[in-house]
Structure formats: structure tokens, C-alpha cells
Write an enzyme that holds these catalytic residues in place. Sequence first.
Site, PDB file in Angstrom:
ATOM      1  N   ASP A  11      -7.493  -0.297   1.112  1.00 23.20           N
ATOM      2  CA  ASP A  11      -8.450  -0.621   2.172  1.00 23.20           C
ATOM      3  C   ASP A  11      -8.789   0.574   3.059  1.00 23.20           C
ATOM      4  OD1 ASP A  11      -9.017  -3.208   1.420  1.00 23.20           O
ATOM      5  OD2 ASP A  11      -7.315  -4.048   2.503  1.00 23.20           O
ATOM      6  N   ASP A  22      -0.978  -6.302  14.112  1.00 24.98           N
ATOM      7  CA  ASP A  22      -1.199  -4.857  13.918  1.00 24.98           C
ATOM      8  C   ASP A  22      -2.369  -4.339  14.748  1.00 24.98           C
ATOM      9  OD1 ASP A  22       0.849  -4.590  12.068  1.00 24.98           O
ATOM     10  OD2 ASP A  22      -0.470  -4.756  10.314  1.00 24.98           O
ATOM     11  N   ARG A  81     -14.803  -5.097   2.885  1.00 30.12           N
ATOM     12  CA  ARG A  81     -14.602  -3.904   3.724  1.00 30.12           C
ATOM     13  C   ARG A  81     -15.891  -3.199   4.113  1.00 30.12           C
ATOM     14  NH1 ARG A  81     -10.502  -6.577   5.103  1.00 30.12           N
ATOM     15  NH2 ARG A  81      -8.608  -6.329   3.862  1.00 30.12           N
ATOM     16  N   SER A 121       1.516 -10.922   3.097  1.00 28.11           N
ATOM     17  CA  SER A 121       0.401 -10.229   3.717  1.00 28.11           C
ATOM     18  C   SER A 121      -0.866 -10.827   3.098  1.00 28.11           C
ATOM     19  CB  SER A 121       0.508  -8.737   3.413  1.00 28.11           C
ATOM     20  OG  SER A 121      -0.735  -8.133   3.665  1.00 28.11           O
TER      21      SER A 121
HETATM   22  N1  ARG Z   1      -4.975  -5.323  -3.464  1.00 32.15           N
HETATM   23  C1  ARG Z   1      -6.172  -5.964  -3.042  1.00 32.15           C
HETATM   24  C2  ARG Z   1      -7.276  -4.946  -2.912  1.00 32.15           C
HETATM   25  O1  ARG Z   1      -6.998  -3.797  -2.847  1.00 32.15           O
HETATM   26  C3  ARG Z   1      -6.011  -6.820  -1.818  1.00 32.15           C
HETATM   27  C4  ARG Z   1      -5.654  -6.144  -0.528  1.00 32.15           C
HETATM   28  C5  ARG Z   1      -5.749  -7.132   0.570  1.00 32.15           C
HETATM   29  N2  ARG Z   1      -4.820  -6.976   1.611  1.00 32.15           N
HETATM   30  C6  ARG Z   1      -3.770  -7.807   1.854  1.00 32.15           C
HETATM   31  N3  ARG Z   1      -3.132  -7.632   2.957  1.00 32.15           N
HETATM   32  N4  ARG Z   1      -3.417  -8.756   1.075  1.00 32.15           N
HETATM   33  O2  ARG Z   1      -8.424  -5.277  -2.897  1.00 32.15           O
END
Ligand code: ARG
Length: 400
Positions: free
Chosen positions: A123, A13, A94, A174
Site C-alpha cells: 500500500d 494507527d 488506494r 489486519s
Molecule cells: N495484500 C493485499 C494487497 O496488497 C491487501 C492489503 C490490505 N491491507 C490489510 N491490512 N489487510 O492488496
Amino acid sequence: MATAVLAYSGGLDTSCAIAWLKEDYGYDEVVAVLVDVGQDADFEPAIARGYAAGADDVVLVDRTDAFAAEQVAKALLTNALYEGKYPLVSALSRPVIAEAVAEIALELGAEAVVHGCTGKGNDQLRFELAFKARYPGVKVIAPLRDRIWTRDEEIAYAEERGIPVEAKPTSPYSIDDNLLGRAVEAGTLEDPWLAPPEEAFALTSAPAVAPEAADVVIGFEHGLPVSLDGEELTLAELVAALNAQAGAYGIGRIDMIENRAIGIKSRELYEAPAALVLIEAHRALEDLVLTKGELDAKRELEPKWAKLVYDGLWFSPLRFALDAFVAVTQEVVTGDVRVTLAPGAATVTGRRSPNALYAETLASYGVGETFPHAAAEGFIAIAALETELAAARARKLQPA
Ligand code: ARG
């Protein structure tokens, strides 16, 4: 000359995003920033892919220790679990990634900062709020939210431009990972009834193949874990060591339906053995040394802190204020906690502290205890006054 600075992961990506920023968004210069937060990644091919995609510069910044000292430490002091379960693995990383990107963008006087999040997740909030906090007024671009690409379209696009696509068969999931743990989404996990397949896990083994139960003693100073079985470690080292040790027992697996900030529920799988063990142990030590009132207030604020950070408000006055409260409580949180690691479960079996408010002479049922028994009578007489008055009134009001 217009410059865009991208939060680059090395994946397909954000590699394609480098080319889009030049071709579709018209940037002359694209700087890709790859931030090391302790993820299990091969940085060399990622850097090469960034240049192949047309980046003018690919900068690797190591923020693992900063991440441990700031986000991970504060989350552990706060026993932060979103919706009572999720130790904020991705949510914590993040702000540190976005901060590194914003710093470089500011230095370069870049027009825009860029992230690779879609419009469906949390995110995007975390990145954009942190970008704006660290580089107020900056333009934010989210190419993967502007246009939805299928994976096949992306692969074709990358191949046309000579961007190397990873040869190994791509995971159906993912995945996001860092020092603290791993988050896994999508694939067969999208059916909430289906049990997570063993192949979805990487940091933890199945409890069925766990070693014999064993104890580990975690030493805390001012609320932070500083040693394992007497060996002093930095926080990053300690988390990595405990992830391996507890992960071998299948401890730290979380399978949950989670409420995302943007209003949808998602099925999430996490692996965070160290975080769960450390939070259990830290709470147990707090129970020994903090007053009833401090515990009451802190346990009420902890989920608020977790929700705030989950929702992207790391850089917010409320988070700073909550941290100030937490910091004051942690001055006395020093001592040891013994945790028994068994297949699939970590259990606190002992705690000790030079600052304990627990007094055996008061609590004991044995000889030599010093509790003022006679004073209990007066204490109860007064505590019961209101109950007695209310009961008498109820009797009076009862129809005859
Ligand atoms: N749902 C989790 C959060 O919002 C994990 C997101 C992480 N991304 C992934 N591609 N698994 O913190």
C-alpha cells in the site's frame, strides 16, 4: 504555517499519526481526510477520534461512486486477477483515496501528504505513487514506516493524549475493506497450514449453511454489468447486491499465498463474491462476441494490467494505454449471462448477445447447417505443407 494532509482511516494507527505529526514532525496544522470507498465503518466516532487526536480539520469525502465508476469498472472490464486469483480489492482503492488527499493538499498548499502504511506492504507504493502523480513534488511522510510501534505502545500513547481507543475487543486480524470486498491478514493466518477460521469472514457465509442453488442473470452493456435479473442498478448498487447474494453461498472466498511487490510472500484471505462472479460472467460473454485474435491478445494483457495496478502504477501511461485497448474491445460486449449460484461455487450456464460471433448454423451438427465442408480440404492441404516438408526432411536425415 506548515500543513500536513493525512489519509485517515479512523483506526488507531492514523489517529496516533495525527498527534505525531504535531509533536514529532512539527506540523502546525494537520488535516485528516477520511475517504468513503464503501467500507463498513462508523464515520462519526472516527471523525471525533480525529479531532481528539488534535486534527485541525477532519474531512469526510464520499468517493464510493467514483471508485465504482473508475477503478472497479476498469478492473471488471479487464477481468483483473493478480496472480490469477486476487481481484485487487485494496489495490484499487488506494489511488482513489490518495487522489482525494492530494486534491485537498493541493488546495491548501500543504507541505506534506501522509499515509499510515508500514514498510512491509504494497500500500505504501500505491499511496506514494498516486500522491506524486496527483501532486508532483509533494513531500510524503510515512510515520508508521519511520518508527515501528507495538500495539500496546500505541494504546498507551493514545490514552495519555485522550484519544479514545475503540472499546470493542480488537480483531486479531489486519483488515481492509471497501465496496468491492475485504482483505484479511495476520493473526492465525500467518501460519499458511492453518485453515482460515470462520470468524475471519464477514461478507460470506460458510458453504455448509448456504441456501438452495439459484440462478441469477447478469445484463452487460459495453462490457459493464448493468442489471441483475432484469433490475437495472448502478455499478455500486450491483456490486453490493451481488456481494450479498453470492456471499450467502460462500462464493468469493480466496485463501492464497501472494507475492508482494517488496519481495516477501504473505498469506492473504479475501472475500470478493461479486468481483469473482462478474469476472466469470464477463469472460463468458467475451468468449461469445470477441474474435479469437482479440481474446488471445486481451487474455495476455489482463494479467499485466493486474500486476501493474497491484504494483501501484494506477496513474501510469501504460495503464492508460491498456485501458484504451480494452475499451475498444468492449464496444460489442453487450448481452446476458446466466450464473448458477451453488454452495461454494458460481457456474456460468448460459450466455446470449445480439453481437454474438457464435453462429449456430456454422457450429451445429444438426440439419440445415451451412459450414463449407469442401473448403476444409483445401484449408488443411495448405495448413499441412510445412509439417509435411519437415517430416520428409527428418526421414531423409535419419541414419539408415
Ligand atoms: N495484500 C493485499 C494487497 O496488497 C491487501 C492489503 C490490505 N491491507 C490489510 N491490512 N489487510 O492488496
